[in-house]
Design an enzyme around this catalytic site. Structure first.
Site, mmCIF file in Angstrom:
data_model
loop_
_atom_site.group_PDB
_atom_site.id
_atom_site.type_symbol
_atom_site.label_atom_id
_atom_site.label_comp_id
_atom_site.label_asym_id
_atom_site.label_seq_id
_atom_site.Cartn_x
_atom_site.Cartn_y
_atom_site.Cartn_z
ATOM 1 N N ARG A 192 31.471 59.124 51.250
ATOM 2 C CA ARG A 192 32.429 59.584 50.235
ATOM 3 C C ARG A 192 31.739 59.970 48.925
ATOM 4 O O ARG A 192 32.390 60.551 48.037
ATOM 5 C CB ARG A 192 33.476 58.502 49.979
ATOM 6 C CG ARG A 192 32.937 57.193 49.454
ATOM 7 C CD ARG A 192 34.036 56.150 49.334
ATOM 8 N NE ARG A 192 33.536 54.867 48.849
ATOM 9 C CZ ARG A 192 33.026 53.929 49.624
ATOM 10 N NH1 ARG A 192 32.935 54.138 50.945
ATOM 11 N NH2 ARG A 192 32.599 52.782 49.109
ATOM 12 N N TYR A 193 30.464 59.616 48.782
ATOM 13 C CA TYR A 193 29.753 59.899 47.538
ATOM 14 C C TYR A 193 28.830 61.121 47.630
ATOM 15 O O TYR A 193 28.483 61.699 46.598
ATOM 16 C CB TYR A 193 28.904 58.698 47.108
ATOM 17 C CG TYR A 193 29.717 57.470 46.809
ATOM 18 C CD1 TYR A 193 30.733 57.496 45.855
ATOM 19 C CD2 TYR A 193 29.468 56.267 47.467
ATOM 20 C CE1 TYR A 193 31.485 56.364 45.574
ATOM 21 C CE2 TYR A 193 30.212 55.130 47.194
ATOM 22 C CZ TYR A 193 31.218 55.184 46.254
ATOM 23 O OH TYR A 193 31.970 54.076 45.975
ATOM 24 N N ILE A 194 28.384 61.472 48.822
ATOM 25 C CA ILE A 194 27.397 62.546 48.954
ATOM 26 C C ILE A 194 28.057 63.816 49.472
ATOM 27 O O ILE A 194 29.118 63.770 50.100
ATOM 28 C CB ILE A 194 26.233 62.120 49.883
ATOM 29 C CG1 ILE A 194 26.757 61.684 51.251
ATOM 30 C CG2 ILE A 194 25.423 61.002 49.240
ATOM 31 C CD1 ILE A 194 25.656 61.296 52.228
#
Length: 858
Positions: free
Chosen positions: A115-117
């Site tokens: 979900r962050y990259i």
């Protein structure tokens, strides 16, 4: 009472079902999970990720979690496996443009959560991997979507990225290769030339591909970290071997240090975007030897066994990397041909309709629409009106063509430009001719394609891994002596745990130990805590396989009352834990004298005989240098048949073997024969090493490897007795420079050649080379004038005098500096190695050659 009825139970064998189920499962794992396709180089999960990314592609970054979720339409195995596979592709920096923390291939740090990259396709992937027009499709697992059977990859992607997978009953391991080298190899193949391709890794390092065997089963490569020496006490690992990260590498180094295989003070990991592992060494440790030990005992060197297994069609095949490249290249050519054929067909269709549109408008056939009540009447009227003008078209006019004509906008008809339409048709014809030319010259077109791909995307993809042939490191030569070894001669025990008994030497836990007993029995064993050898142990030493320079000198009695023999032998190879009778099998045989000589030294001994009226001499001198080195099983030469009282050492000997190359390791200040440090030369016999220190003290020492050289020396080299020593020194008492040349005496005593002991005296230059020149730069006089520099030949300036002589005044004027020029040294001419007599059980002893001189009657 109720009546119970029992239906017959039917029995069915399940062995056949298990067999079918297992084969189905095996086929599924091999074809749909573990092994890549030869055509696009992808495993199914990778192919589905790429297809999903192309679906979502809009030029902007997408959250990986979003891509993974979309991929689950095609891959029914959960998000974790998709995320892991996507991260692996992204870390290879070829197909996916990454943003955020995607992990570190050097440290092994994992990527951030999906979900962050973010990610998007690279321009290379968009150009090379996708083309819906040439893609074959199949239904996804749930039948709701279409997915590619193989992506139309026009590049040897399988070899560029590499792959590893384990199926049922087989596995694959294809190493990554260099981007540019693959394209160059494809071009060579298309030109009919030979090519070779070798692995190339992102972590760089070094690689020995001697046994690569083109990536087939049974081949092997060795990968090494790059280790540089920062200074005398610091090593630095700057590149990693394939498949290892810094954490794994450091763990292996720490374990080797704990086991005593290597000796390090401290290890520091400063890795970020570049690898930097600093290894701090103790003052008494050789950096060169430590580097070899790191390769021998840690993961700084790894062995990799490739196995090029791929899916071809619907079954696995084992191929070479060259065959994979050839098939990939052929597949690319076929895809390019297919694209050209599609393009030609599309151009022909455009040309057909443009021509039809021109006929339709220029001949005002659109007027036929007037007065018609139905579509069918319109289509029929237009078709009839077109027929006189369609003879030159490439195909017949269809109903679909007529429908398109009727759908032309009125404004387009009203603004029709005949010249512009003609130019458009001519342009289409030009493009068609060009495509036809490419099809007629398909190989040349494919070569241009590969060349252009390399120009566009190959700029930052130079080879990172250096190809090099590695020397095989003998672990016994680089392992530290981490154990103390003891012997109990009387009771016959040896080992590392006998700390109350006699200490003999330090050794490593992987060494072999050679032992000799009083009765002439020899045995070689491994280092253990405690081993029983046999009573009356005479000698214990570290055994080196293939060692021809260690020579054993021995005098023994054959049997209880037999004659006495002497022999010299070396031991190059034996079977462990086996007793070898070197004296005689006869009972009562005994060694009277034994010596082990690491450099083949041959001493002189005195044999004292027991009183006997038949003996003229009661004392016999034996020079072992007169005795040939034979096999260990030979009887040797007869000394005497009379009883011997004892044998005494008379004089130490010198080496009788061929010259031995000796190096000096400046870091640990020790000599070695392993090629570490500076080569001093080839030594034999009583050759010596010359050392000269800053105090003007010259000393000659032997080339024994146990010698230490802890002082700082102006000269440390092989001594040439006929070579004069030249010295320029400043006499502090008189305040002037002197020069002298002298020869050294062959003595082990310190020879001082500095006449002045004044505290301001110092040596300006000392050397042993001929034809050295000295350029004298003079200081300015009182008037500020500077005399022109002078250059003199030292050998011509002064003759050779005694070592105690003061020498001649070198210069009268004040000196600013003296620049010495030393000619390039002349390479030493090596003497050929002497062939030593091979060990054999069938050797004939040379009796009577020396022994007959020692007895009066036989």
């Amino acid at each position: 009472m109720e009546e119970h009825t029992h239906k017959e139970e039917s029995l069915k064998k399940v062995s056949g079902l298990y067999k079918d189920w297992f084969l189905d499962y095996a086929s599924y794992v091999i074809l749909d999970r573990a092994i890549p396709s030869i055509f696009d180089g992808f495993k199914p999960v990778q192919r589905r990720i790429m297809h999903s990314m192309r679906e979502l592609e809009d030029g902007r970054y997408n959250k990986v979690a979003n891509i993974v979720g979309n991929t689950m339409k095609y891959h029914p195995h959960g998000d974790a496996s998709i995320t892991d596979a996507m991260v692996q592709i992204g870390q290879k920096e070829l197909l996916i443009d990454t943003q955020g923390n995607w992990g570190n291939i050097y440290t092994g740090d994992s990527a951030a959560a999906a979900r962050y990259i973010e990610a998007r396709l690279t321009p290379f992937a968009l150009e090379v991997v996708f083309n819906p027009k040439t893609t074959d499709w199949a239904k996804s697992y749930d039948g709701r979507n279409n997915e590619p059977i193989d992506l139309p990859v026009k590049f040897p992607l399988l070899l560029a990225q590499g792959v590893e997978g384990i199926g049922v009953g087989l596995s694959t391991k294809i190493l990554p290769h260099n981007f540019n080298e693959l394209l160059e190899a494809s071009v060579k193949y298309l030109k009919g030339k030979k090519f070779e391709i070798y692995p190339d890794f992102q972590t760089a390092g070094m690689l020995d591909v001697t046994n690569y065997n083109e990536g087939q089963r049974g081949g092997k490569v060795r990968a090494r970290a790059r280790i540089i020496q920062k200074d005398k006490h610091t090593l630095c690992i700057t590149e990693l071997p394939f498949s290892k990260n810094t954490g794994e590498l450091i763990d292996s180094i720490i374990k080797a240090n704990e086991k005593g295989k290597i000796k390090i003070k401290k290890i520091e990991d400063n890795t970020s975007d570049k690898v930097e592992i600093n290894i701090l060494l103790n003052n008494d440790v050789s950096p060169d030897k430590t580097i070899d030990a790191l390769y021998a005992f840690t993961d700084c060197e790894v062995s990799i066994s490739p196995n090029a297994c791929v899916i071809v069609g619907d079954k696995p095949e084992f191929l070479t990397v060259s065959e994979i490249l050839r098939r990939n290249t052929d597949h690319t050519v076929s895809l390019l041909k297919k694209e050209l054929e599609i393009e030609l067909n599309e151009l022909e269709e455009k040309w057909h309709f443009a021509s039809l549109e021109r006929i339709f408008i220029e001949n005002e056939i659109y007027q036929e629409i007037k007065g018609k009540n139905s579509k069918e009447e319109v289509y029929a009227a237009i078709d009839k009106a077109l027929k006189p003008f369609t003879k030159n078209l490439k195909r017949e006019v269809t109903t679909e063509d007529i429908i398109r004509l009727t759908e032309l906008p009125f404004m387009r008809i009203s603004r029709y430009d005949r010249d512009k339409a003609e130019e458009n048709i001519l342009a289409l014809e030009g493009k068609m001719e060009q495509v036809k030319h490419h099809l007629a010259n398909l190989i040349a077109y494919a070569i241009d394609y590969f060349t252009n791909i390399q120009k566009k995307y190959g700029k930052d993809k130079e080879r990172k891994t250096e190809l090099r042939i590695f020397d095989t490191i003998d672990a016994t030569k680089v392992v530290l002596a981490n154990e103390k070894f003891y012997v109990n001669r009387a009771e016959g025990f040896i080992g590392t745990s006998l700390k109350k008994d006699e200490y003999v030497f330090d050794c490593s836990d992987i060494d072999d130990i050679i032992t000799f007993q009083k009765d002439g029995t020899m045995k070689v064993v491994k280092v253990e805590a405690k081993t029983f050898i046999g009573k009356n142990i005479e000698h214990v030493g570290v055994f080196k396989k293939g060692d021809k320079r260690t020579v054993y000198n021995m005098i023994y009695r054959e049997g209880k009352d037999g004659p006495y023999y002497m022999k010299r032998f070396s031991v190059t190879g034996v079977t462990r834990n086996t007793d070898y009778k070197l004296a005689s099998d006869k009972k009562g045989s005994e060694m009277l004298y034994f010596s082990a000589n690491p450099n083949g030294e041959a001493e002189t001994v005195t044999v004292l005989l027991k009183p006997n009226s038949r003996v003229r001499k009661s004392k016999i001198d034996i020079d072992f240098s007169e005795l040939a080195i034979k096999g260990r099983d030979s009887r040797g030469n007869l000394v005497t048949k009379y009883a011997v009282k004892k044998v005494d050492l008379k004089e130490e000997g010198v080496s009788t073997l061929a010259p031995r190359k000796i190096w000096f390791d400046d870091t640990v200040r020790r000599l070695n024969a392993d090629g570490r440090g500076t080569l001093l030369g080839s030594f034999k016999g009583d050759d010596k090493i010359l050392t000269i220190n800053q105090n003007g003290e010259a000393k000659l020492v032997s080339f024994d490897l146990s010698n230490r050289f802890d002082d700082e020396y102006l000269i440390l080299e092989k001594w040439n007795p006929e070579q004069a020593v030249s010295c320029i020194y400043f006499d502090g008492e008189k305040g002037i420079y002197f020069i002298k040349r002298f020869l050294l005496e062959n003595t082990t005593n310190v020879q001082t050649f500095m006449p002045s002991e004044h505290p301001k005296s110092f040596i300006e230059f000392v050397g042993t080379s001929d034809n050295c020149t000295a350029e004298i730069i003079f200081a300015k006089d009182k008037n500020g004038k500077e005399k022109e520099p002078e250059t003199i030949n030292i050998d011509e300036f002064i003759a050779i005098k005694g070592i105690k002589a003061m020498g001649n005044q070198f210069v009268k004027d004040k000196v600013k500096t003296i620049n010495i020029t030393v000619p390039e040294p002349v390479e030493e001419i090596e003497e050929p190695e002497l062939e030593e007599t091979p060990e054999s059980d069938d050797e004939i002893p040379e009796e009577g050659q020396i022994g007959d001189l020692f007895s009066s009657e036989e």
